[in-house]
Design a protein around this motif. Structure first.
Motif, PDB file in Angstrom:
ATOM      1  N   THR A   1       3.950   5.259  -5.436  1.00  0.00           N
ATOM      2  CA  THR A   1       2.912   6.113  -5.977  1.00  0.00           C
ATOM      3  C   THR A   1       2.978   7.459  -5.259  1.00  0.00           C
ATOM      4  N   ALA A   2       2.012   8.315  -5.534  1.00  0.00           N
ATOM      5  CA  ALA A   2       2.017   9.645  -4.910  1.00  0.00           C
ATOM      6  C   ALA A   2       1.874   9.574  -3.405  1.00  0.00           C
ATOM      7  N   ASN A   3       1.190   8.528  -2.900  1.00  0.00           N
ATOM      8  CA  ASN A   3       0.924   8.513  -1.458  1.00  0.00           C
ATOM      9  C   ASN A   3       1.394   7.267  -0.720  1.00  0.00           C
ATOM     10  N   ARG A   4       2.058   6.324  -1.411  1.00  0.00           N
ATOM     11  CA  ARG A   4       2.548   5.163  -0.676  1.00  0.00           C
ATOM     12  C   ARG A   4       3.634   4.418  -1.449  1.00  0.00           C
ATOM     13  N   ALA A   5       4.437   3.653  -0.696  1.00  0.00           N
ATOM     14  CA  ALA A   5       5.486   2.807  -1.262  1.00  0.00           C
ATOM     15  C   ALA A   5       5.098   1.363  -1.017  1.00  0.00           C
ATOM     16  N   ILE A   6       5.161   0.551  -2.070  1.00  0.00           N
ATOM     17  CA  ILE A   6       4.652  -0.817  -2.008  1.00  0.00           C
ATOM     18  C   ILE A   6       5.734  -1.790  -2.454  1.00  0.00           C
ATOM     19  N   ARG A   7       5.860  -2.877  -1.712  1.00  0.00           N
ATOM     20  CA  ARG A   7       6.730  -3.980  -2.134  1.00  0.00           C
ATOM     21  C   ARG A   7       5.915  -5.264  -2.160  1.00  0.00           C
ATOM     22  N   THR A   8       6.047  -5.982  -3.263  1.00  0.00           N
ATOM     23  CA  THR A   8       5.403  -7.287  -3.381  1.00  0.00           C
ATOM     24  C   THR A   8       6.464  -8.343  -3.130  1.00  0.00           C
ATOM     25  N   GLU A   9       6.330  -9.031  -2.006  1.00  0.00           N
ATOM     26  CA  GLU A   9       7.315 -10.001  -1.552  1.00  0.00           C
ATOM     27  C   GLU A   9       6.697 -11.391  -1.582  1.00  0.00           C
ATOM     28  N   ASN A  10       7.258 -12.259  -2.417  1.00  0.00           N
ATOM     29  CA  ASN A  10       6.714 -13.612  -2.559  1.00  0.00           C
ATOM     30  C   ASN A  10       5.222 -13.574  -2.870  1.00  0.00           C
ATOM     31  N   ASN A  11       4.876 -12.735  -3.833  1.00  0.00           N
ATOM     32  CA  ASN A  11       3.491 -12.594  -4.334  1.00  0.00           C
ATOM     33  C   ASN A  11       2.521 -12.010  -3.311  1.00  0.00           C
ATOM     34  N   ARG A  12       3.033 -11.339  -2.297  1.00  0.00           N
ATOM     35  CA  ARG A  12       2.176 -10.702  -1.303  1.00  0.00           C
ATOM     36  C   ARG A  12       2.622  -9.242  -1.150  1.00  0.00           C
ATOM     37  N   SER A  13       1.672  -8.318  -1.337  1.00  0.00           N
ATOM     38  CA  SER A  13       2.000  -6.889  -1.361  1.00  0.00           C
ATOM     39  C   SER A  13       1.839  -6.255   0.015  1.00  0.00           C
ATOM     40  N   PHE A  14       2.808  -5.401   0.372  1.00  0.00           N
ATOM     41  CA  PHE A  14       2.796  -4.683   1.640  1.00  0.00           C
ATOM     42  C   PHE A  14       2.990  -3.185   1.377  1.00  0.00           C
ATOM     43  N   VAL A  15       2.253  -2.375   2.093  1.00  0.00           N
ATOM     44  CA  VAL A  15       2.449  -0.920   2.025  1.00  0.00           C
ATOM     45  C   VAL A  15       3.531  -0.583   3.034  1.00  0.00           C
ATOM     46  N   LYS A  16       4.752  -0.409   2.557  1.00  0.00           N
ATOM     47  CA  LYS A  16       5.894  -0.212   3.442  1.00  0.00           C
ATOM     48  C   LYS A  16       5.930   1.184   4.050  1.00  0.00           C
ATOM     49  N   LEU A  17       5.595   2.202   3.233  1.00  0.00           N
ATOM     50  CA  LEU A  17       5.596   3.594   3.696  1.00  0.00           C
ATOM     51  C   LEU A  17       4.369   4.290   3.147  1.00  0.00           C
ATOM     52  N   ILE A  18       3.959   5.362   3.813  1.00  0.00           N
ATOM     53  CA  ILE A  18       2.979   6.267   3.233  1.00  0.00           C
ATOM     54  C   ILE A  18       3.612   7.654   3.176  1.00  0.00           C
ATOM     55  N   PHE A  19       3.083   8.482   2.299  1.00  0.00           N
ATOM     56  CA  PHE A  19       3.615   9.827   2.118  1.00  0.00           C
ATOM     57  C   PHE A  19       2.541  10.866   2.399  1.00  0.00           C
ATOM     58  N   PRO A  20       2.901  11.990   3.008  1.00  0.00           N
ATOM     59  CA  PRO A  20       4.247  12.331   3.456  1.00  0.00           C
ATOM     60  C   PRO A  20       4.676  11.517   4.678  1.00  0.00           C
ATOM     61  N   VAL A  21       5.982  11.357   4.818  1.00  0.00           N
ATOM     62  CA  VAL A  21       6.545  10.649   5.962  1.00  0.00           C
ATOM     63  C   VAL A  21       6.536  11.604   7.157  1.00  0.00           C
ATOM     64  N   GLU A  22       5.707  11.290   8.126  1.00  0.00           N
ATOM     65  CA  GLU A  22       5.547  12.164   9.287  1.00  0.00           C
ATOM     66  C   GLU A  22       5.483  11.346  10.574  1.00  0.00           C
ATOM     67  N   GLU A  23       6.018  11.901  11.635  1.00  0.00           N
ATOM     68  CA  GLU A  23       6.051  11.240  12.934  1.00  0.00           C
ATOM     69  C   GLU A  23       4.646  10.809  13.369  1.00  0.00           C
ATOM     70  N   SER A  24       4.553   9.567  13.854  1.00  0.00           N
ATOM     71  CA  SER A  24       3.328   8.998  14.448  1.00  0.00           C
ATOM     72  C   SER A  24       2.215   8.709  13.440  1.00  0.00           C
ATOM     73  N   GLN A  25       2.476   8.882  12.145  1.00  0.00           N
ATOM     74  CA  GLN A  25       1.483   8.515  11.137  1.00  0.00           C
ATOM     75  C   GLN A  25       1.264   7.004  11.164  1.00  0.00           C
ATOM     76  N   LYS A  26      -0.007   6.568  11.051  1.00  0.00           N
ATOM     77  CA  LYS A  26      -0.346   5.149  11.099  1.00  0.00           C
ATOM     78  C   LYS A  26      -1.111   4.733   9.837  1.00  0.00           C
ATOM     79  N   TRP A  27      -0.947   3.461   9.469  1.00  0.00           N
ATOM     80  CA  TRP A  27      -1.670   2.926   8.312  1.00  0.00           C
ATOM     81  C   TRP A  27      -1.683   1.400   8.385  1.00  0.00           C
ATOM     82  N   ASN A  28      -2.541   0.783   7.584  1.00  0.00           N
ATOM     83  CA  ASN A  28      -2.634  -0.670   7.527  1.00  0.00           C
ATOM     84  C   ASN A  28      -1.654  -1.196   6.486  1.00  0.00           C
ATOM     85  N   GLY A  29      -0.579  -1.809   6.933  1.00  0.00           N
ATOM     86  CA  GLY A  29       0.423  -2.319   6.010  1.00  0.00           C
ATOM     87  C   GLY A  29      -0.055  -3.500   5.184  1.00  0.00           C
ATOM     88  N   ASN A  30      -1.154  -4.155   5.618  1.00  0.00           N
ATOM     89  CA  ASN A  30      -1.663  -5.330   4.918  1.00  0.00           C
ATOM     90  C   ASN A  30      -2.895  -5.028   4.077  1.00  0.00           C
TER      91      ASN A  30
END
Length: 234
Positions: free
Chosen positions: A110-139
């Motif tokens: 999407t405009a602000n994140r990359a998501i993969r659904t693995e074995n029916n469970r979704s994870f936010v793999k990246l957020i955008f923009p990709v910047e050093e030390s940026q943090k987020w809840n992958g779950n």
């Protein structure tokens, strides 16, 4: 007629200039935002070499070596009415064996994140923009507890088996170790390729009289190393 023709040409020129300016401002800068770290294109594939070791209290460690092939399949609209892609995952024991379908995952950007659904469970793999030390809840999109992901080594080189990648971003997913255990999980993404390396170490060390013996004497857990071997388009 000449004046009318000149007017039409002038009008079309103005429309072309305005539309050009509009498209340049609407279209996002994919490289600047970091979308290129998570490319999605039908029929693109990536082949990984995996080494996985399982440690158990009741048996000797078991190490498996195998390969995974991921193929971006057809695009579709998911339940959120957003564009997503099926990811066909195949596995084989060695280069001479046939690929066998293992599972079907889903990936979307999407405009602000990359998501993969693995074995029916979704994870936010990246957020955008990709910047050093940026943090987020992958779950944030699944039922697991909060897991803080963090970017590091953004736009830095990374080498796998003497193969250099000039611009990568590391996502530290878990980094919580002690004398009693090691919990370290991270993934490395390369521009215009995607995931190139994954390391997962979740192990407990042996204890004697409630004292942890530390590195080198693993009691239970898993170690996994996943390295990119090849990629391209079918």
């Amino acid at each position: 007629m000449v004046k009318y023709g000149a007017f039409v040409l002038f009008y079309l020129s103005i429309v072309w200039i305005v539309s050009s300016c509009s498209s340049s401002t609407v279209e996002p800068d994919a490289a600047r935002l970091g979308y290129t770290y998570f490319p999605l294109e039908e029929k693109s594939f990536a082949i990984y070499e995996v080494e996985e070791t399982i440690y158990s209290l009741t048996s000797t460690p078991v190490t498996r070596n195998y390969q995974i092939k991921e193929v971006i399949a057809e695009q579709f609209r998911d339940l959120s009415n957003e564009e997503a892609f099926k990811v066909m995952r195949y596995s084989r024991q060695n280069t001479t064996a046939d690929w066998e379908l293992d599972s079907v995952w889903v990936a979307k950007r999407t405009a602000n994140r990359a998501i993969r659904t693995e074995n029916n469970r979704s994870f936010v793999k990246l957020i955008f923009p990709v910047e050093e030390s940026q943090k987020w809840n992958g779950n944030v999109l699944n039922e697991l507890g909060a897991d803080e992901y963090e970017f590091s080594q953004v736009a830095k080189p990374f080498t796998i088996a003497n193969q250099p990648y000039t611009s990568t971003a590391t996502v530290m997913q878990v980094n919580d170790s002690s004398a009693c255990n090691m919990k370290r999980v991270y993934e490395v993404y390369a521009q215009d390729i995607g995931l190139i390396y994954k390391e997962k170490i979740l192990v407990d060390y042996r204890q004697t009289n409630n004292i942890c013996e530390g590195l080198g004497d693993i009691q239970a857990g898993v170690q996994l190393y996943q390295k990119l071997l090849n990629y391209g388009k079918e």
